[in-house]
Motif scaffolding. Structure first.
Motif, PDB file in Angstrom:
ATOM      1  N   THR A  73      58.912  25.822  63.645  1.00 11.31           N
ATOM      2  CA  THR A  73      57.275  25.488  63.565  1.00 11.31           C
ATOM      3  C   THR A  73      56.793  24.766  64.554  1.00 11.31           C
ATOM      4  O   THR A  73      57.640  23.811  65.065  1.00 11.31           O
ATOM      5  CB  THR A  73      56.753  24.801  62.247  1.00 11.31           C
ATOM      6  N   LEU A  74      55.904  25.175  65.211  1.00 12.09           N
ATOM      7  CA  LEU A  74      55.229  24.305  66.470  1.00 12.09           C
ATOM      8  C   LEU A  74      53.679  24.194  66.082  1.00 12.09           C
ATOM      9  O   LEU A  74      53.006  25.074  65.717  1.00 12.09           O
ATOM     10  CB  LEU A  74      55.179  25.253  67.553  1.00 12.09           C
ATOM     11  N   GLU A  75      53.317  22.933  65.851  1.00 14.92           N
ATOM     12  CA  GLU A  75      51.715  22.798  65.591  1.00 14.92           C
ATOM     13  C   GLU A  75      51.026  22.911  66.944  1.00 14.92           C
ATOM     14  O   GLU A  75      51.500  22.349  67.985  1.00 14.92           O
ATOM     15  CB  GLU A  75      51.721  21.048  65.235  1.00 14.92           C
TER      16      GLU A  75
ATOM     17  N   ASN B  85      59.132  30.557  65.578  1.00 15.50           N
ATOM     18  CA  ASN B  85      58.674  31.460  64.912  1.00 15.50           C
ATOM     19  C   ASN B  85      57.591  31.234  63.795  1.00 15.50           C
ATOM     20  O   ASN B  85      57.445  31.953  62.993  1.00 15.50           O
ATOM     21  CB  ASN B  85      59.826  32.148  64.289  1.00 15.50           C
ATOM     22  N   ARG B  86      56.988  30.079  64.005  1.00 15.13           N
ATOM     23  CA  ARG B  86      56.038  29.715  62.967  1.00 15.13           C
ATOM     24  C   ARG B  86      54.862  28.923  63.848  1.00 15.13           C
ATOM     25  O   ARG B  86      55.465  28.007  64.397  1.00 15.13           O
ATOM     26  CB  ARG B  86      56.566  29.156  61.821  1.00 15.13           C
ATOM     27  N   PHE B  87      53.726  29.369  63.512  1.00 16.07           N
ATOM     28  CA  PHE B  87      52.595  28.274  64.154  1.00 16.07           C
ATOM     29  C   PHE B  87      51.948  27.365  63.224  1.00 16.07           C
ATOM     30  O   PHE B  87      51.657  28.033  61.836  1.00 16.07           O
ATOM     31  CB  PHE B  87      51.446  29.086  64.885  1.00 16.07           C
ATOM     32  N   SER B  88      51.735  26.191  63.175  1.00 13.86           N
ATOM     33  CA  SER B  88      50.737  25.383  62.470  1.00 13.86           C
ATOM     34  C   SER B  88      49.494  25.230  63.309  1.00 13.86           C
ATOM     35  O   SER B  88      49.631  24.427  64.266  1.00 13.86           O
ATOM     36  CB  SER B  88      51.323  24.548  61.816  1.00 13.86           C
TER      37      SER B  88
ATOM     38  N   ASN C 200      54.120  34.574  60.710  1.00 14.45           N
ATOM     39  CA  ASN C 200      54.258  33.147  59.852  1.00 14.45           C
ATOM     40  C   ASN C 200      53.312  32.355  60.430  1.00 14.45           C
ATOM     41  O   ASN C 200      53.489  31.335  61.208  1.00 14.45           O
ATOM     42  CB  ASN C 200      55.744  32.883  59.834  1.00 14.45           C
ATOM     43  N   ILE C 201      52.029  32.299  60.175  1.00 15.35           N
ATOM     44  CA  ILE C 201      50.991  31.207  60.544  1.00 15.35           C
ATOM     45  C   ILE C 201      50.700  30.338  59.318  1.00 15.35           C
ATOM     46  O   ILE C 201      50.087  31.170  58.346  1.00 15.35           O
ATOM     47  CB  ILE C 201      49.816  31.770  60.988  1.00 15.35           C
ATOM     48  N   THR C 202      50.583  29.095  59.581  1.00 15.93           N
ATOM     49  CA  THR C 202      49.579  28.321  58.693  1.00 15.93           C
ATOM     50  C   THR C 202      48.409  27.788  59.451  1.00 15.93           C
ATOM     51  O   THR C 202      48.501  27.397  60.498  1.00 15.93           O
ATOM     52  CB  THR C 202      50.567  27.395  58.149  1.00 15.93           C
ATOM     53  N   ILE C 203      47.082  27.586  58.624  1.00 14.27           N
ATOM     54  CA  ILE C 203      46.182  26.674  59.497  1.00 14.27           C
ATOM     55  C   ILE C 203      45.806  25.549  58.378  1.00 14.27           C
ATOM     56  O   ILE C 203      46.213  25.466  57.317  1.00 14.27           O
ATOM     57  CB  ILE C 203      44.990  27.672  59.473  1.00 14.27           C
TER      58      ILE C 203
END
Ligand SMILES: C[S@@+](CC[C@H](N)C(=O)[O-])C[C@H]1O[C@@H](n2cnc3c(N)ncnc32)[C@H](O)[C@@H]1O
Ligand code: SF4
Length: 374
Positions: A90-92, A112-115, A152-155
């Motif tokens: 994950t990368l913020e 492979n995932r963004f925050s 795969n994204i989180t906010i």
């Protein structure tokens, strides 16, 4: 199974509410990257050959790293650690950094995932929080990331912002749902001592927070998330099936992790250690091959209290077997006596394996944990 956290201590500007460790001056950034590469090598025995299943770039603003910075960091990580091929990485990212070129560059790294720190889709809230980006930038960044193949994204969204009506909060959530975001972390605005916002409110120059607004908006959050089929798996975290944050869940399940970079914390089941929260000291010490950290061995009492606090906040709850296995009779008696009142008032329910918060309990989770502490 273990995780690696990497703290990137730089931001373009400080948001007025934030007390995470970061500097708004990037002058030391390249020297910091060199030191970080050295720390990756120096710390490689900390996790004792455990396989790494999560890597998390937090900050600060990790999206300020260049492709060259990231390539160098990943080369070093893959050289010194055994990283699972399906690791969650994950990368913020702050929305204003995620240009089309940047997202394509990031697609060519193991991330492979963004925050994404969206906080709100409304101008008035972003201004109150002194955020550097606009709502349009956030929406475009999310769509661009999705179009480039990042599913795969989180906010992050903040509620309880002074001046933000319940209607605006509802609208914020509707925008997030329309964007098809599989994971949302949502926090109530807290006014941290020493922050610019704390100062502004004390001087009467910014609207103060209203506790009741925070409670109402938490209710809205839970209701809308349930209606939209999100799993409420931790007090502040919601996801669609299959999108739980493995990295954060590992923290809550007492798994080991190594923290790299200034202010980063590490945990190896028995002790906790934390690097200096000073970039210059961090760089000079690492350049002398010394990791600048302090540590503490966790007493049984600390281990018990931490287990109660973190597990209670999750959907998995406090595990009965874990309590029996890890803590002596005295601790278990204390727990059994104190849990009764919460079962009686239905703020906690139990099943064969665990104790977990009911909907009412979620409003007073920290208070319940405090009552269960030794
Ligand atoms: C490490 S921070 C920020 C990461 C990234 N630099 C950004 O700004 O989006 C992670 C999240 O914590 C939340 N947060 C930080 N300070 C907070 C506060 N005082 N009250 C509520 N939420 C806060 C924000 O939602 C933020 O996105
Ligand atoms: S919220 Fe994010 S961008 Fe803002 S100061 Fe904190 S870490 Fe930096």
């Amino acid at each position: 199974m273990a995780g690696i956290y990497i703290h990137i201590p730089y931001c373009k500007q400080k948001c007025n509410y934030c007390n995470f460790f970061s500097s708004a001056s990037g002058k030391t950034k390249e020297a910091f990257i060199d030191a970080l590469l050295k720390e990756i090598a120096l710390q490689h025995t900390y996790l004792k050959d455990e396989e790494i299943n999560t890597i998390y770039f937090g900050g600060g603003t990790p999206s300020l790293l260049t492709k060259d910075n990231l390539d160098a960091i990943f080369n070093q990580l893959y050289k010194y650690y055994t990283i699972n091929k399906d690791a969650e990485i994950t990368l913020e990212a702050n929305p204003d950094d995620l240009t089309k070129e940047k997202i394509i560059e990031l697609k060519n790294t193991p991330v492979n995932r963004f925050s994404m720190g969206v906080q709100s889709f409304f101008k008035e809230d972003l201004e109150y929080l002194n955020r550097i980006h606009s709502s349009e930038q956030a929406i475009e960044a999310i769509k661009r990331a999705q179009d480039t193949g990042f599913n795969n994204i989180t906010i992050d969204l903040i509620y309880g912002i002074p001046g933000a009506s319940d209607q605006r909060w509802n609208d914020n959530l509707s925008i997030a749902f329309d964007l098809n975001i599989p994971h949302i972390s949502s926090y109530c605005l807290t006014i941290e001592e020493g922050t610019a916002l704390h100062h502004l409110i004390n001087k009467g120059k910014a609207k103060p927070v209203d506790e009741e607004q925070g409670i109402r908006q938490f209710v809205i959050l839970m209701d809308r998330m349930t209606e939209n089929n999100y799993i409420h798996y931790e007090i502040s975290n919601f996801c669609k099936d299959g999108f739980i944050s493995i990295h954060n869940s590992n923290y809550w399940r007492q798994k080991k992790y190594l923290g790299l970079g200034p202010s980063a914390h590490s945990f190896n089941s028995h002790s906790r250690q934390w690097n200096t929260a000073n970039i210059t000291k961090y760089i000079s010490s690492i350049n002398n091959e010394i990791i600048p950290f302090e540590s503490e061995i966790l007493s049984t009492e600390q281990q018990y209290n931490e287990y109660i606090l973190t597990s209670l906040r999750t959907i998995w709850g406090i595990n009965k077997e874990y309590l029996k296995h890890h803590f002596n009779k005295e601790y278990n008696q204390h727990f059994d006596e104190n849990i009764k009142q919460f079962l009686l008032f239905k703020t906690i329910e139990e099943n064969a394996t665990s104790y977990y918060l009911t909907r009412t309990g979620k409003f007073i989770a920290d208070g319940i944990a405090a009552e269960l502490f030794i």
